[in-house]
Design an enzyme around this catalytic site. Structure first.
Site, mmCIF file in Angstrom:
data_model
loop_
_atom_site.group_PDB
_atom_site.id
_atom_site.type_symbol
_atom_site.label_atom_id
_atom_site.label_comp_id
_atom_site.label_asym_id
_atom_site.label_seq_id
_atom_site.Cartn_x
_atom_site.Cartn_y
_atom_site.Cartn_z
ATOM 1 N N ASP A 32 0.874 -1.230 -0.206
ATOM 2 C CA ASP A 32 0.049 -0.002 0.076
ATOM 3 C C ASP A 32 0.912 1.259 -0.122
ATOM 4 O OD1 ASP A 32 -1.982 1.904 0.702
ATOM 5 O OD2 ASP A 32 -3.108 0.236 1.297
ATOM 6 N N SER A 69 -7.324 3.551 -1.802
ATOM 7 C CA SER A 69 -7.040 2.385 -1.759
ATOM 8 C C SER A 69 -8.161 1.229 -2.095
ATOM 9 C CB SER A 69 -6.817 2.221 -0.174
ATOM 10 O OG SER A 69 -5.357 2.885 0.088
ATOM 11 N N ASN A 90 -13.194 5.024 -0.446
ATOM 12 C CA ASN A 90 -12.892 4.515 0.732
ATOM 13 C C ASN A 90 -13.812 4.617 1.541
ATOM 14 O OD1 ASN A 90 -10.370 3.672 0.094
ATOM 15 N ND2 ASN A 90 -9.115 5.432 0.630
ATOM 16 N N HIS A 195 1.787 8.675 4.827
ATOM 17 C CA HIS A 195 0.733 9.750 5.506
ATOM 18 C C HIS A 195 1.449 10.633 6.625
ATOM 19 C CE1 HIS A 195 -3.025 8.897 3.188
ATOM 20 N NE2 HIS A 195 -2.889 7.769 3.566
ATOM 21 N N ASP A 238 -1.033 0.202 -4.881
ATOM 22 C CA ASP A 238 -2.207 0.687 -5.265
ATOM 23 C C ASP A 238 -2.322 2.290 -5.699
ATOM 24 O OD1 ASP A 238 -1.578 1.475 -2.625
ATOM 25 O OD2 ASP A 238 -3.698 1.200 -1.852
#
Length: 438
Positions: A32, A69, A90, A195, A238
């Site tokens: 991810d 994602s 999401n 993030h 992704d």
């Protein structure tokens, strides 16, 4: 009699070799948030470097819109655009049932309504009698079209490095013993660190090096288990990640509209879904259209290139921020990071979800194994192309999809070349046997 036995034995060896090719296994990794340039420094990443030298690396992987994602998890495993497989965010809301999908964490997120829009690869495999083991893969815990994988280690937030290496060992053992035909492993830490600290932070560099060490272990395990000729390994992400200047580039919706006129707002960030009250729709649309650094789309006005507007759960108004900007109701409602000893700081320093053609949203794709060329650099591909690659390695006919075989065919060894190499090795085995060497 001796000649007859020789013929039978020869046939047995050739059939054994053909069966070996038919029983090739597939191990896939969903990493991810692994941006396309995170492995540019291959000199200091020996695990990734070995995979690149032995296999295929694409220039970059363009995600589907939105570059979030869950939409891309499903595009990777169905080969279909978001408006086709219906996993469009999401966070989603169904106007008919009033149910919510909240990044897969609430019980309603497991309802078939979100997942049954298309058939992911693992469901197709199970229907064909093949066996699939999945580790922390979002969605493996859901019954999709009435089917679940053979084994599912359910998703937990941010699996550890030990979770990853244990999953690798367990997956390889399941594949080698033919308990599984495909195994899938999901790893989240790269996204989490991106993030929290940003895509160029020391923290993300440490996370990449830690992941590289895990792949060094994987490469060693494959050699130790003598699986190099029987397993294809595919790694993909992704989406990418871009730097976010928390609190500096914020679009506050309540500066433009009265939020009490909104029936429902889903998500915040690069893409926000709004359902205004019908009698206030045009007023809200016009007011939001005056905001800088953001595009406002009525559902039918969403650009065709996004392959998004026909989704069942797409809102009546979709807001898309310019790269680096963040949409929210109000600054005051945003969380802050605070460890209790320092001044409160930005909660996040990296984000994704922007226009999928934005360079920082690009992801990664690597592959190695008997079905892939060695030390081969391929051009850019798209998320929807990956499904066809996986089907090819499994010897399966893909379901109708939006991917392009022409973009990925170049990375595959030709069937003739693969068969030729297999035949040579089998003939060599037969020769050794007949001469008494083995």
């Amino acid at each position: 009699m001796t000649r007859t036995l020789l013929k039978i034995y020869t046939l047995f060896i050739l059939l054994l070799c053909r069966q070996r090719d038919a029983n090739r296994k597939l191990l896939v990794f969903l990493i991810d948030g692994f941006r396309h340039d995170y492995m540019d420094d291959l000199h200091n990443l020996p695990g990734f470097r070995e995979i690149v030298e032995n296999g295929v690396k694409v220039d970059y992987l363009t995600p589907d819109f939105p570059s979030l994602s869950y939409p891309n998890y499903y595009s990777l495993m169905t080969g279909r655009h978001c408006e086709v497989h219906q996993m469009t965010g999401n966070y989603m809301w169904d106007t008919d049932t009033q149910k919510e999908f909240l990044i897969g964490t609430n019980p309603d997120s497991r309802l078939p309504m979100w997942w049954d829009g298309s058939e992911p690869l693992w469901v197709t495999m199970q229907k064909l009698g093949k066996k699939v083991y999945m580790y922390y893969w979002p969605g493996c815990e859901v019954t999709i079209l009435g089917v679940r994988p053979t084994f599912c280690e359910e998703y937990v937030y941010n699996p550890s490095e030990k979770n990853l290496t244990d999953s690798m060992e367990n997956a390889l053992n399941a594949l080698k013993s033919s308990k599984a035909d495909m195994a899938g492993i999901y790893y989240e830490k790269i996204d989490v660190e991106g993030h929290h600290f940003g895509p160029r932070s020391p923290e993300i560099q440490r996370a990449i090096r830690s992941l590289d060490q895990a792949f060094q272990i994987l490469n060693q395990k494959i050699r130790e288990k003598n699986m190099r000729d029987t397993i294809n390994v595919v790694l993909f992400s992704d989406h990418g990640m871009t730097q976010l200047k928390w609190m500096e580039k914020i679009i506050e919706l309540d500066n433009y509209i009265n939020m009490s006129h909104i029936i429902k707002m889903m998500d915040r960030g690069p893409v926000v879904s709004l359902w205004p009250k019908q009698d206030k729709f045009e007023e809200i649309y016009q007011n939001l259209s005056t905001a800088d650094n953001m595009n406002v789309y009525k559902k039918h006005e969403i650009p065709d290139r996004f392959h998004y507007k026909n989704g069942q759960f797409v809102s009546t108004l979709t807001l898309v921020a310019e790269p680096g900007w963040f949409i929210t109701e109000n600054k005051a409602k945003l969380p802050f990071w605070n460890n209790g000893t320092e001044a409160a700081g930005g909660w996040q320093h990296g984000w994704h979800g922007y226009d999928n053609e934005f360079v920082d949203m690009r992801g990664s794709f690597l592959a190695q194994g008997p079905d892939f060329k060695s030390n081969y650099r391929a051009g850019p591909i798209r998320t929807v192309d990956v499904y066809n690659v996986l089907c090819k390695t499994l010897g399966m006919n893909p379901l109708p999809n939006n991917g392009s075989w022409s973009r990925v065919e170049c990375m595959m060894r030709s069937s003739a070349a693969t068969a030729g190499a297999s035949l040579i090795s089998c003939c060599f085995l037969l020769l050794l046997t007949l001469t008494g060497v083995c």
